[in-house]
Each structure stands twice: as C-alpha cells, then as structure tokens.
Design a protein around this motif. Structure first.
Motif, mmCIF file in Angstrom:
data_model
loop_
_atom_site.group_PDB
_atom_site.id
_atom_site.type_symbol
_atom_site.label_atom_id
_atom_site.label_comp_id
_atom_site.label_asym_id
_atom_site.label_seq_id
_atom_site.Cartn_x
_atom_site.Cartn_y
_atom_site.Cartn_z
ATOM 1 N N ASN A 74 40.933 42.366 33.523
ATOM 2 C CA ASN A 74 41.151 43.611 34.264
ATOM 3 C C ASN A 74 40.541 43.488 35.657
ATOM 4 O OD1 ASN A 74 41.610 46.178 35.211
ATOM 5 N ND2 ASN A 74 40.717 47.243 33.468
ATOM 6 N N ARG A 75 39.233 43.285 35.723
ATOM 7 C CA ARG A 75 38.571 42.933 36.976
ATOM 8 C C ARG A 75 37.730 41.699 36.667
ATOM 9 N NH1 ARG A 75 41.882 46.348 38.281
ATOM 10 N NH2 ARG A 75 41.528 48.079 39.728
ATOM 11 N N PRO A 109 45.253 45.384 37.997
ATOM 12 C CA PRO A 109 46.112 46.573 37.874
ATOM 13 C C PRO A 109 45.436 47.867 38.301
ATOM 14 C CG PRO A 109 45.361 45.823 35.719
ATOM 15 C CD PRO A 109 44.885 44.809 36.703
ATOM 16 N N PRO A 110 46.257 48.888 38.629
ATOM 17 C CA PRO A 110 45.701 50.141 39.148
ATOM 18 C C PRO A 110 44.956 50.950 38.094
ATOM 19 C CG PRO A 110 48.099 50.319 38.937
ATOM 20 C CD PRO A 110 47.740 48.905 38.604
ATOM 21 N N HIS A 111 43.887 51.557 38.544
ATOM 22 C CA HIS A 111 43.156 52.520 37.716
ATOM 23 C C HIS A 111 42.373 53.446 38.655
ATOM 24 C CE1 HIS A 111 39.616 49.377 37.334
ATOM 25 N NE2 HIS A 111 39.512 50.051 38.452
ATOM 26 N N ASP A 153 44.228 49.288 43.201
ATOM 27 C CA ASP A 153 44.507 47.992 42.598
ATOM 28 C C ASP A 153 44.334 46.923 43.666
ATOM 29 O OD1 ASP A 153 47.968 48.939 42.662
ATOM 30 O OD2 ASP A 153 46.957 47.654 44.105
ATOM 31 N N LYS A 188 52.147 48.093 39.618
ATOM 32 C CA LYS A 188 51.539 48.244 40.938
ATOM 33 C C LYS A 188 51.616 49.702 41.327
ATOM 34 C CE LYS A 188 53.523 44.193 42.818
ATOM 35 N NZ LYS A 188 54.407 43.721 43.855
#
Ligand code: GTQ
Length: 349
Positions: A74-75, A109-111, A153, A188
């Motif tokens: 994820n990160r 990915p966006p969060h 992201d 995205k």
C-alpha cells in the motif's frame, strides 16, 4: 514523599501504603506521589537527538523494492524511529516519519485519513502525488502537502526510483484517538484539476474570487524548491540572517499567513558558509533535513555531522546550535502550530 525509596516502613508509612492499596482497588491514586513527574519544572523529554545519514539508509530503502511491491504494501515505507521510542512508529512524541520508495511504473493507491502528511523529496525526479484531484510532479527539495482527510495517491511515471521523507501527525491524532481511514476504490484519482493548479492560483499574492479564506490549512499542494531557493538567496543577500537560524522563512498558508497546517509547520533556512549559530531551544521537537551543503549541529553534548539528504531530530527544549563549513540549506518541520494554537509553545536560548 520519599516513601517509595525506603525499604523499611514505619507504622505510619505502612498505614499510608495500606490506604494507597485501598485507593488502587477503586482505580484511584495519590497525586502527591506523582506530582513532580506530571507537573515538571521544565519540559522533560524521552526523545533522543538522532541522525539518519542518507548514504547509510538509501541502500536499505532501495532494497525494500525487492522485498515488497507498493501494490502489496500500500505504502512502501521504512519508518524512521527515535532510538528511545522504538516500536512506537514515531520520531518525536507527536510526529511520525518515514522514508517512502516508489519505483518506476508503480502506483500507491488513493486513500484519505485524518492524519495530515507532508512529503519532503530527497532523491529521484518526476514521480507525482495527487491531492484532491490535483497532480504535482515532484523534484528534490519540493515540499508537498497532504492535508487532513484529503484524498491522495502517488505514482511514478519516470524512469528512476524516487525516495522522499514522509512526516505525519499520526501520534498526535492517535493520542486523541480520533483517526479515520478510508480506502478510495479507484485505481487512480479522477484528476479534475490542472496540474499544479493550487500553486498557480494561490502562490502569487492574489486570491481568486470565491476563495474560502477560512480554510485552516494551505490550499497549496506543492512548494517547489526551484521557487523557494531564490527567496533564501534574496534574504541572505539582504543580510536578513538570524544568529540562530540563518536566513529563514516559514512555508505559509497564503489565505491567512499562518503555518501550512494546524498540526505541523515547516521552515527552510539558508546558513552561510562558516556560519556559527547561537544556541537555541524551543518546546517543539524538530525534524531537520539537509537539502544542500555540509555542517554540524551540537545538541545536548552530542555532535551530529550532516550532509545532503541526511535527516536528524532535535528533542523538545534541548539546546542546539548549527555550524556550517559550506553554504547549506536546512528544511525543518515540527508540531509548533499545534503548540501555538494551544498556547504553550515557548522558545529560548
Ligand atoms: O503516503 O499516504 O509514510 O498513509 C504513512 C502513511 C505515508 C501515504 C506514510 C501514509 C502514507
């Protein structure tokens, strides 16, 4: 008061202890036994000064690229932990720091989450961050904001890996036990706004009609180093050089002149060659990054020698002084805006 340190108890002390035991059963305790600890004469810190030399950490950060993909992680971040706060994911009691690696072609990915983040770019060129629909391409020395609860992201469309320093107010938010996290279910973000839109709109001394000037954080997503460096040169040329900090500015919220975020504030300083800074201390434990140059910082009897991309931390209320052997640029970030808002930030020499 000295009860705890004595081994043999007098009858009176024994009665006192029995009383404490009865208090304890009701989850209560006598203040007088802890008063000095919880109301210290002056700030007490459990943090230690510490430095992470980029040449030591870069190979390990790069190696993370073969250990795990950004997709899986994820990160993909190595947490930078204060040596006295191991296992707590923090560099000071209020701030988290990490070194994030993004390889060519990868997407983080966006969060969105309650914690605000900043990125300070250390290595590589051309990866991007998107914040609430605005994309910004990043270069070394750029200062990038991801304010509280904004969708974000990261992606790398360049040909080289990029490494940056993340600083988040996670320990602060988690202290209040107030943190939310939301995954955003799109590969995205929908890029609605033009690239670098916020800097163009808000970074030139004007405010477009309809601007919400009550926003409690800067609307600017990226403060590029290429735009910031010449400001320092101008300050230094004009002789605006503080005896402790050199020629320095703070990154400002253009809507009200305040810090960029309510929980974290950042500054950039140019220290001339052979600068010998005076002692300084403040109640905000501070994370520094050397952007350019070479020098050292003395703190609490320790000397930390730094060069480009090294990260170091100064604990709250410890006296420190910078010295240089080359013209140097230091980025710094701390929880000062939060302490100021609460009314207890102090500085001294
Ligand atoms: O890039 O969104 O170092 O959510 C820690 C948590 C980075 C990020 C971190 C995060 C991020």
């Amino acid at each position: 008061m000295e009860l705890a340190s004595q081994t043999k108890q007098t009858p009176a002390q024994g009665a006192r202890q029995a009383y404490y035991d009865r208090l304890s059963k009701l989850d209560m305790a006598p203040l007088w036994e802890v008063l000095k600890d919880i109301v210290p004469d002056q700030p007490k810190t459990v943090c230690a000064p510490a430095i992470w030399h980029f040449n030591d950490v870069k190979p390990l950060v790069s190696e993370a690229g073969s250990v795990i993909t950004t997709e899986e992680a994820n990160r993909r971040v190595l947490v930078v932990e204060n040596p006295t706060l191991r296992g707590k994911s923090r560099i000071t009691q209020s701030l988290y720091a990490g070194l994030q690696l993004i390889e060519p072609g990868e997407i983080a990915p966006p969060h969105r989450h309650t914690s605000a983040a900043i990125r300070f770019i250390l290595d590589g060129e051309g990866a991007y961050t998107q914040v609430d629909g605005e994309k910004t391409i990043m270069s070394p020395g750029d200062f990038v904001l991801t304010p509280s609860d904004t969708a974000h992201d990261h992606g790398n469309t360049s040909k080289q890996p990029m490494i940056w320093l993340d600083v988040l107010d996670l320990p602060t938010v988690n202290f209040f036990e107030a943190g939310f996290y939301h995954h955003i279910d799109a590969e995205k973000q929908n890029t609605r706004r033009e690239d670098n839109d916020s800097l163009v709109r808000f970074g030139s001394g004007v405010l477009p009609d309809g601007t919400d000037a009550t926003l409690n954080r800067s609307p600017i997503i990226n403060y590029p180093y290429a735009k910031m460096r010449p400001i320092l040169e101008r300050l230094a040329r004009a002789g605006d050089i503080d005896p402790c900090h050199g020629a320095r500015f703070r990154y400002a919220n253009p809507l009200n002149g305040s810090w960029v975020m309510p929980t974290m504030g950042a500054q950039l300083a140019l220290l001339p060659k052979d600068f010998k800074g005076k002692d300084y201390r403040s109640t905000d434990g501070t994370i520094f990054v050397c952007v350019e140059g070479k020098g050292l910082t003395k703190v609490d009897g320790q000397t930390m020698e730094w060069g480009p991309r090294d990260v170091f931390v100064i604990p709250p209320w410890q006296r420190y002084a910078h010295a240089t052997c080359e013209e140097s640029v230091l980025f710094s970030i701390s929880d000062r805006p939060a302490q100021e808002a609460l009314g207890f930030w102090r500085e001294g020499n």
